[in-house]
Design an enzyme around this catalytic site. Sequence first.
Site, PDB file in Angstrom:
ATOM      1  N   ASP A  55      87.376  13.113 -21.051  1.00 37.68           N
ATOM      2  CA  ASP A  55      87.998  11.857 -21.461  1.00 37.68           C
ATOM      3  C   ASP A  55      86.946  10.754 -21.335  1.00 37.68           C
ATOM      4  O   ASP A  55      86.551  10.396 -20.235  1.00 37.68           O
ATOM      5  CB  ASP A  55      89.200  11.600 -20.537  1.00 37.68           C
ATOM      6  CG  ASP A  55      89.733  10.186 -20.660  1.00 37.68           C
ATOM      7  OD1 ASP A  55      89.292   9.449 -21.576  1.00 37.68           O
ATOM      8  OD2 ASP A  55      90.595   9.821 -19.844  1.00 37.68           O
ATOM      9  N   GLU A 133      55.872   3.703 -15.932  1.00 36.97           N
ATOM     10  CA  GLU A 133      55.388   3.428 -14.570  1.00 36.97           C
ATOM     11  C   GLU A 133      56.481   2.714 -13.768  1.00 36.97           C
ATOM     12  O   GLU A 133      56.419   1.498 -13.590  1.00 36.97           O
ATOM     13  CB  GLU A 133      54.159   2.525 -14.622  1.00 36.97           C
ATOM     14  CG  GLU A 133      52.984   3.074 -15.383  1.00 36.97           C
ATOM     15  CD  GLU A 133      51.874   2.026 -15.460  1.00 36.97           C
ATOM     16  OE1 GLU A 133      51.280   1.725 -14.414  1.00 36.97           O
ATOM     17  OE2 GLU A 133      51.632   1.511 -16.558  1.00 36.97           O
ATOM     18  N   GLU A 135      58.602   1.157 -10.814  1.00 30.78           N
ATOM     19  CA  GLU A 135      58.383   0.623  -9.461  1.00 30.78           C
ATOM     20  C   GLU A 135      59.735   0.466  -8.775  1.00 30.78           C
ATOM     21  O   GLU A 135      60.765   0.342  -9.433  1.00 30.78           O
ATOM     22  CB  GLU A 135      57.682  -0.734  -9.544  1.00 30.78           C
ATOM     23  CG  GLU A 135      56.285  -0.647 -10.132  1.00 30.78           C
ATOM     24  CD  GLU A 135      55.662  -1.997 -10.457  1.00 30.78           C
ATOM     25  OE1 GLU A 135      54.430  -2.072 -10.467  1.00 30.78           O
ATOM     26  OE2 GLU A 135      56.388  -2.972 -10.713  1.00 30.78           O
ATOM     27  N   GLU A 188      52.746  -0.681  -3.790  1.00 30.45           N
ATOM     28  CA  GLU A 188      52.534  -1.746  -4.776  1.00 30.45           C
ATOM     29  C   GLU A 188      52.225  -3.076  -4.084  1.00 30.45           C
ATOM     30  O   GLU A 188      52.129  -3.143  -2.859  1.00 30.45           O
ATOM     31  CB  GLU A 188      53.756  -1.880  -5.692  1.00 30.45           C
ATOM     32  CG  GLU A 188      53.555  -1.285  -7.087  1.00 30.45           C
ATOM     33  CD  GLU A 188      52.386  -1.914  -7.855  1.00 30.45           C
ATOM     34  OE1 GLU A 188      51.910  -3.000  -7.485  1.00 30.45           O
ATOM     35  OE2 GLU A 188      51.932  -1.286  -8.837  1.00 30.45           O
ATOM     36  N   GLU A 195      55.038   2.541  -6.292  1.00 31.67           N
ATOM     37  CA  GLU A 195      54.998   3.030  -7.682  1.00 31.67           C
ATOM     38  C   GLU A 195      54.656   4.510  -7.659  1.00 31.67           C
ATOM     39  O   GLU A 195      53.797   4.952  -6.894  1.00 31.67           O
ATOM     40  CB  GLU A 195      53.937   2.257  -8.482  1.00 31.67           C
ATOM     41  CG  GLU A 195      53.756   2.794  -9.902  1.00 31.67           C
ATOM     42  CD  GLU A 195      52.806   1.938 -10.760  1.00 31.67           C
ATOM     43  OE1 GLU A 195      52.883   0.687 -10.690  1.00 31.67           O
ATOM     44  OE2 GLU A 195      51.992   2.534 -11.483  1.00 31.67           O
ATOM     45  N   HIS A 244      56.489  -0.424 -16.737  1.00 35.33           N
ATOM     46  CA  HIS A 244      55.608  -0.499 -17.908  1.00 35.33           C
ATOM     47  C   HIS A 244      55.825   0.750 -18.755  1.00 35.33           C
ATOM     48  O   HIS A 244      55.967   1.850 -18.218  1.00 35.33           O
ATOM     49  CB  HIS A 244      54.136  -0.543 -17.478  1.00 35.33           C
ATOM     50  CG  HIS A 244      53.781  -1.745 -16.662  1.00 35.33           C
ATOM     51  ND1 HIS A 244      52.619  -1.850 -15.949  1.00 35.33           N
ATOM     52  CD2 HIS A 244      54.449  -2.906 -16.454  1.00 35.33           C
ATOM     53  CE1 HIS A 244      52.575  -3.017 -15.334  1.00 35.33           C
ATOM     54  NE2 HIS A 244      53.686  -3.675 -15.609  1.00 35.33           N
ATOM     55  N   ARG A 315      46.138  -8.351 -18.302  1.00 37.66           N
ATOM     56  CA  ARG A 315      47.431  -8.089 -17.668  1.00 37.66           C
ATOM     57  C   ARG A 315      48.338  -9.324 -17.650  1.00 37.66           C
ATOM     58  O   ARG A 315      49.337  -9.342 -16.939  1.00 37.66           O
ATOM     59  CB  ARG A 315      47.234  -7.547 -16.247  1.00 37.66           C
ATOM     60  CG  ARG A 315      46.711  -6.125 -16.217  1.00 37.66           C
ATOM     61  CD  ARG A 315      46.355  -5.666 -14.809  1.00 37.66           C
ATOM     62  NE  ARG A 315      45.486  -4.502 -14.864  1.00 37.66           N
ATOM     63  CZ  ARG A 315      45.885  -3.243 -14.745  1.00 37.66           C
ATOM     64  NH1 ARG A 315      47.148  -2.960 -14.534  1.00 37.66           N
ATOM     65  NH2 ARG A 315      45.022  -2.242 -14.802  1.00 37.66           N
ATOM     66  N   GLU A 332      50.473  -0.437 -23.876  1.00 35.10           N
ATOM     67  CA  GLU A 332      51.351  -0.611 -22.719  1.00 35.10           C
ATOM     68  C   GLU A 332      52.210  -1.847 -22.928  1.00 35.10           C
ATOM     69  O   GLU A 332      51.685  -2.945 -23.128  1.00 35.10           O
ATOM     70  CB  GLU A 332      50.501  -0.774 -21.451  1.00 35.10           C
ATOM     71  CG  GLU A 332      51.336  -1.032 -20.199  1.00 35.10           C
ATOM     72  CD  GLU A 332      50.480  -1.415 -18.989  1.00 35.10           C
ATOM     73  OE1 GLU A 332      49.678  -2.353 -19.075  1.00 35.10           O
ATOM     74  OE2 GLU A 332      50.630  -0.755 -17.946  1.00 35.10           O
ATOM     75  N   ARG A 334      54.675  -4.334 -21.043  1.00 37.16           N
ATOM     76  CA  ARG A 334      54.811  -4.638 -19.616  1.00 37.16           C
ATOM     77  C   ARG A 334      56.137  -5.309 -19.235  1.00 37.16           C
ATOM     78  O   ARG A 334      56.387  -5.580 -18.067  1.00 37.16           O
ATOM     79  CB  ARG A 334      53.641  -5.522 -19.175  1.00 37.16           C
ATOM     80  CG  ARG A 334      52.300  -4.829 -19.366  1.00 37.16           C
ATOM     81  CD  ARG A 334      51.121  -5.752 -19.165  1.00 37.16           C
ATOM     82  NE  ARG A 334      51.028  -6.288 -17.811  1.00 37.16           N
ATOM     83  CZ  ARG A 334      50.535  -5.613 -16.768  1.00 37.16           C
ATOM     84  NH1 ARG A 334      50.098  -4.384 -16.915  1.00 37.16           N
ATOM     85  NH2 ARG A 334      50.485  -6.178 -15.581  1.00 37.16           N
TER      86      ARG A 334
HETATM   87  P1  ADP Z   1      48.119   1.241 -15.044  1.00 38.61           P
HETATM   88  O1  ADP Z   1      46.643   1.006 -15.163  1.00 38.61           O
HETATM   89  O2  ADP Z   1      48.896   0.327 -15.909  1.00 38.61           O
HETATM   90  O3  ADP Z   1      48.598   1.231 -13.618  1.00 38.61           O
HETATM   91  P2  ADP Z   1      48.608   4.049 -14.932  1.00 38.61           P
HETATM   92  O4  ADP Z   1      47.329   4.784 -14.985  1.00 38.61           O
HETATM   93  O5  ADP Z   1      49.271   3.863 -13.624  1.00 38.61           O
HETATM   94  O6  ADP Z   1      48.356   2.676 -15.676  1.00 38.61           O
HETATM   95  O7  ADP Z   1      49.710   4.708 -15.851  1.00 38.61           O
HETATM   96  C1  ADP Z   1      49.397   5.228 -17.028  1.00 38.61           C
HETATM   97  C2  ADP Z   1      50.589   5.918 -17.654  1.00 38.61           C
HETATM   98  O8  ADP Z   1      50.228   6.072 -19.027  1.00 38.61           O
HETATM   99  C3  ADP Z   1      50.834   7.319 -17.105  1.00 38.61           C
HETATM  100  O9  ADP Z   1      52.223   7.607 -17.111  1.00 38.61           O
HETATM  101  C4  ADP Z   1      50.102   8.181 -18.134  1.00 38.61           C
HETATM  102  O10 ADP Z   1      50.559   9.531 -18.216  1.00 38.61           O
HETATM  103  C5  ADP Z   1      50.411   7.422 -19.392  1.00 38.61           C
HETATM  104  N1  ADP Z   1      49.563   7.769 -20.548  1.00 38.61           N
HETATM  105  C6  ADP Z   1      48.296   8.198 -20.582  1.00 38.61           C
HETATM  106  N2  ADP Z   1      47.926   8.491 -21.843  1.00 38.61           N
HETATM  107  C7  ADP Z   1      49.001   8.244 -22.643  1.00 38.61           C
HETATM  108  C8  ADP Z   1      49.277   8.361 -24.034  1.00 38.61           C
HETATM  109  N3  ADP Z   1      48.372   8.790 -24.898  1.00 38.61           N
HETATM  110  N4  ADP Z   1      50.494   8.018 -24.477  1.00 38.61           N
HETATM  111  C9  ADP Z   1      51.430   7.577 -23.640  1.00 38.61           C
HETATM  112  N5  ADP Z   1      51.242   7.453 -22.326  1.00 38.61           N
HETATM  113  C10 ADP Z   1      50.042   7.776 -21.816  1.00 38.61           C
HETATM  114 MG    MG Z   2      52.570  -1.201 -10.909  1.00 34.60          MG
HETATM  115 MG    MG Z   3      50.754  -0.444 -15.986  1.00 35.05          MG
HETATM  116 MG    MG Z   4      50.339   2.402 -12.721  1.00 37.00          MG
HETATM  117 MG    MG Z   5      49.369  -0.264 -12.069  1.00 33.82          MG
END
Ligand code: ADP
Ligand code: MG
Ligand code: MG
Ligand code: MG
Ligand code: MG
Length: 442
Positions: A55, A133, A135, A188, A195, A244, A315, A332, A334
């Site tokens: 339901d 990512e 948090e 973090e 994170e 992110h 950033r 990315e 954010r």
């Molecule tokens: P930040 O520098 O923002 O902290 P992170 O290294 O913590 O970045 O996070 C990176 C994220 O991006 C991870 O989940 C990673 O698997 C992902 N990532 C890496 N390459 C790709 C891609 N080609 N497409 C989508 N996500 C990706």
């Molecule tokens: Mg972070």
């Molecule tokens: Mg990030």
């Molecule tokens: Mg990160």
């Molecule tokens: Mg980070």
Amino acid sequence: RDDKIDEIVKAIDEYGSKFLRFQFVDIHGTPKNLSVSLNRPDDVEHIIEDGLLFDGSSVPGFVGINDSDLALKPDLSTFSTLPWRPDEKGACRFICDVYNIDGTPFEGDPRGVLKKSLKKAEERGYQFNMGPEPEFFLIEQDEKGNYKPADDAEYFDVEPLDQGLDVRKEIVLGLEKLNFNIEVSHHEVAPGQHEIDFRFDDALKTADAVVTFKQAIKAMVDNLGYQVTFMPKPFFGINGSGMHCNQSLFKDGKNIFYDPDTETQLSQEAMYFIGGLLEHAKALSAILSPTINSYKRLVPGYEAPCYIAYGLRNRSTLLRIPASRGIGTRIECRSPDPSCNPYLAFAVLLEAGLDGMDNKIDPGEPTEFNAFSLTQDELAEQGIETLPTSLWEAYHSLEKDEVVKNALGDYVYNQFYNIKRAEWDDYRIQVFDYEREKFLNI
Ligand code: ADP
Ligand code: MG
Ligand code: MG
Ligand code: MG
Ligand code: MG
């Protein structure tokens, strides 16, 4: 298909599980489930095959009481045990798709919304990848019952400052039992804030994973006697929690956002995808930052974005293009936070990006300065617009954006709009301590 079901029934038996959960999410992305008792194995096989009627009338965003029957059909590839359950009360679960009783997909199912968007990408030969990512805060209550962060540690701290370290380790080990591919975990910037990043994958798997991630962490942290929150901005004056969203499109296993021959090594497709995300940023906010509290995170000075712009490694902008190239080339975004429904969020991000590619939307030059350092006048001069500053603004932007509305579909859009408007109306009539402190002596 029968073989697969036999295999699963055997696995359930070996695990000694007493219950099989059929899980889905409501319009907010909150997991819901129905448990089937496993003392009648033959019935279970039929239910797995035919689906489980339920339901849907009390599920937020689902159906009216006059037409409330829906069916849950398990996605067999999502079968898993739940490692946080005590052995004697063990459970297994499926993530399910929701159907109408006539066998057609139910339009209010968020997972169905994402599947529909992914089909549009597939028709163009693309796989949409997502790396989130998330948090969160570990919190505790003082003698008066007020919530506070559970430690005083800072970015990348180690023990004994980072008292969350052991909890975080337990969480990572638990998630690995659920086949999460954890890349990094760390303390973090804010006290009590953590994170844990897991490796990107196809967006449907990732959306399932985000739901499981939050669910598993809540259960494991509770077992350890702590409290956790994924609320976007639990405390004034310190960073909030984001999620992110890193995005890329693969074609034939190759990342089409990468082009070694351009100056930035970003392809034309990547630039148009960025253009689409910027073009629809205001309406996207309603889905990516869907709670009243989300907008208290999106303020200057806390590493969360406020300005609709993109930057390379910057950033301070809504979109950042990390330095990684080749397979790791990604965009990315954010602004999303862990209160968003990952299925809806990934669907609208994809469709905004595809719209940019279809209509060749030029994102302009990247922003290289710290956007937080500019005055409103300087921002206006540069043509940089501001993200919605409230849920009210966001849903009015959504109202005007046909691409984002279309990605949600009429059914989810109307349900979402009505629920969010009611949330806003409920909030705006409240009177807070803050106001008495400011205006009592007026
Ligand atoms: P930040 O520098 O923002 O902290 P992170 O290294 O913590 O970045 O996070 C990176 C994220 O991006 C991870 O989940 C990673 O698997 C992902 N990532 C890496 N390459 C790709 C891609 N080609 N497409 C989508 N996500 C990706
Ligand atoms: Mg972070
Ligand atoms: Mg990030
Ligand atoms: Mg990160
Ligand atoms: Mg980070």
